[in-house]
Scaffold this active site. Structure first.
Site, PDB file in Angstrom:
ATOM      1  N   GLU A 290      38.020  48.080  41.162  1.00 36.16           N
ATOM      2  CA  GLU A 290      36.749  48.495  41.754  1.00 36.16           C
ATOM      3  C   GLU A 290      36.487  49.972  41.458  1.00 36.16           C
ATOM      4  O   GLU A 290      37.383  50.814  41.575  1.00 36.16           O
ATOM      5  CB  GLU A 290      36.778  48.255  43.263  1.00 36.16           C
ATOM      6  CG  GLU A 290      35.461  48.566  43.955  1.00 36.16           C
ATOM      7  CD  GLU A 290      35.520  48.322  45.459  1.00 36.16           C
ATOM      8  OE1 GLU A 290      34.571  47.722  45.993  1.00 36.16           O
ATOM      9  OE2 GLU A 290      36.519  48.718  46.091  1.00 36.16           O
TER      10      GLU A 290
ATOM     11  N   LYS B 190      27.923  45.100  44.453  1.00 36.71           N
ATOM     12  CA  LYS B 190      28.500  44.621  45.699  1.00 36.71           C
ATOM     13  C   LYS B 190      27.390  44.462  46.730  1.00 36.71           C
ATOM     14  O   LYS B 190      26.579  45.372  46.929  1.00 36.71           O
ATOM     15  CB  LYS B 190      29.547  45.628  46.194  1.00 36.71           C
ATOM     16  CG  LYS B 190      30.359  45.179  47.391  1.00 36.71           C
ATOM     17  CD  LYS B 190      31.444  46.225  47.693  1.00 36.71           C
ATOM     18  CE  LYS B 190      32.325  45.802  48.854  1.00 36.71           C
ATOM     19  NZ  LYS B 190      33.382  46.815  49.127  1.00 36.71           N
TER      20      LYS B 190
ATOM     21  N   CYS C  43      36.458  43.754  46.195  1.00 34.98           N
ATOM     22  CA  CYS C  43      37.121  44.140  47.433  1.00 34.98           C
ATOM     23  C   CYS C  43      36.814  43.166  48.574  1.00 34.98           C
ATOM     24  O   CYS C  43      37.053  41.976  48.452  1.00 34.98           O
ATOM     25  CB  CYS C  43      36.719  45.577  47.773  1.00 34.98           C
ATOM     26  SG  CYS C  43      37.793  46.439  48.925  1.00 34.98           S
TER      27      CYS C  43
END
Length: 338
Positions: free
Chosen positions: A48, A132, A167
């Site tokens: 990430e 995200k 994540c």
């Protein structure tokens, strides 16, 4: 006569970023891409926001401290814009290597930043640019959010149906189900590092979050590539400017992994402070065997009991519009003129 299922090598990154240095981050990423290609990998997965590294400063002190220390400005300046020379350099490196790359980056778009994953094909062309959906906790002080179009799986002739999340998107049951329902075969689960607030916050640690990656593999009956960055001592030296902060973030924290559709861990492991690539061969034929037992969006589902509503329309911050001339009243025109 049996069907020939795709088998190929994958590479998963475990490395420290060139923290807050865009050009060095791009160069380090290119070096890893070249190494993966030299080892025969057809797919490489990055942690990430590997470019330019995770903003650990947001977890260590106040926003005023982050601004005063220059971290906020530096992070913005060293995030990657897709129309930049650095992005083109990355794209050309992927094309030259002849593999598919899933690159984790802090995307700069106008005045905003986003946690992004850039999927680039072996021809150097973009497969997808995803964000995200919802930054986690303190991340919301840095990043904007994505939309339903970012929950996408991409059918690639050479490597199968590819998807990616970041994540704690792997703790979102509905987002995961949206991916499973698109018959994902290879999933990139990108993580930053597992050394924050260790050992007093298990939810942020390696055991819990690698379990999330592993469960994703079993639930989705897919291969999961879980790249994970490390925190370098140089980063600690810059971030931890008081003794108590050394208890909040540690060097190391790398726990990259690769999981098969039956939940088994495949490939080698690296020490938590070691940099390198995990290399493994995956066989997409194993997915059919796993789904025979449990296909959560197929024969193992009960849509008459529970169903998912998914809005995949891209969101727009500004909608341009104009009123048709015949919808404007003469009184309005007179009022505007006066």
């Amino acid at each position: 006569m049996g069907i020939e299922h795709p088998k190929y090598r994958v590479a998963v990154v475990q490395a420290a970023p060139a923290w807050l240095d865009l050009d060095a981050s791009v160069d380090k990423s290119i070096g890893l891409i070249e190494e993966a290609a030299s080892k025969g990998a057809k797919l490489i997965a990055f942690p990430e926001v590997f470019i330019p590294g995770y903003p650990w400063h947001i977890w260590l002190d106040s926003p005023a401290w982050s601004i005063g220390r220059g971290f906020v400005q530096r992070y913005f300046d060293n995030s990657l814009a897709y129309d930049s020379p650095q992005a083109e350099k990355l794209r050309q490196a992927v094309r030259k290597a002849g593999l598919t790359a899933v690159i984790g980056l802090s995307e700069r778009d106008g005045g905003s930043l986003y946690i992004a994953q850039w999927l680039i094909g072996p021809d150097g062309e973009t497969i997808a640019k995803r964000r995200k959906l919802r930054p986690t906790h303190a991340e919301r002080t840095v990043y904007g959010e994505g939309d339903g179009s970012d929950l996408a799986v991409h059918d690639r002739a050479d490597i199968g149906r590819l998807g990616a999340l970041c994540c704690w998107e792997h703790l979102q049951p509905l987002s995961k189900y949206a991916m499973y329902a698109q018959n994902e075969q290879v999933h990139v689960a990108s993580w930053p590092s597992f050394s924050l607030y260790d050992p007093f916050a298990p939810a942020l640690g390696a055991e819990v979050n690698n379990a999330a990656s592993r469960v994703y593999a079993v639930e989705g009956s897919c291969f999961v590539l879980a790249p994970c960055a490390t925190v370098s001592q140089a980063m600690i030296d810059e971030l931890c400017d008081r003794p108590d902060k050394h208890a909040l973030l540690h060097a190391g924290g790398g726990f990259a992994a690769i999981y098969g559709p039956d939940g088994s861990q495949i490939g080698d492991k690296l020490a938590p402070d070691q940099e390198g690539l995990l290399i493994a061969e995956i066989d997409l034929g194993a997915i059919g065997v796993a789904k025979n037992a449990a296909d959560p969006a197929g024969h193992y589902s009960r849509p008459d009991v529970t169903r998912l509503l998914l809005n995949k329309k891209p969101s727009k911050r500004v909608e341009q519009f104009a009123l048709p001339v015949d919808s404007v009243e003469p009184a309005d025109i007179a009022a505007a003129a006066s």
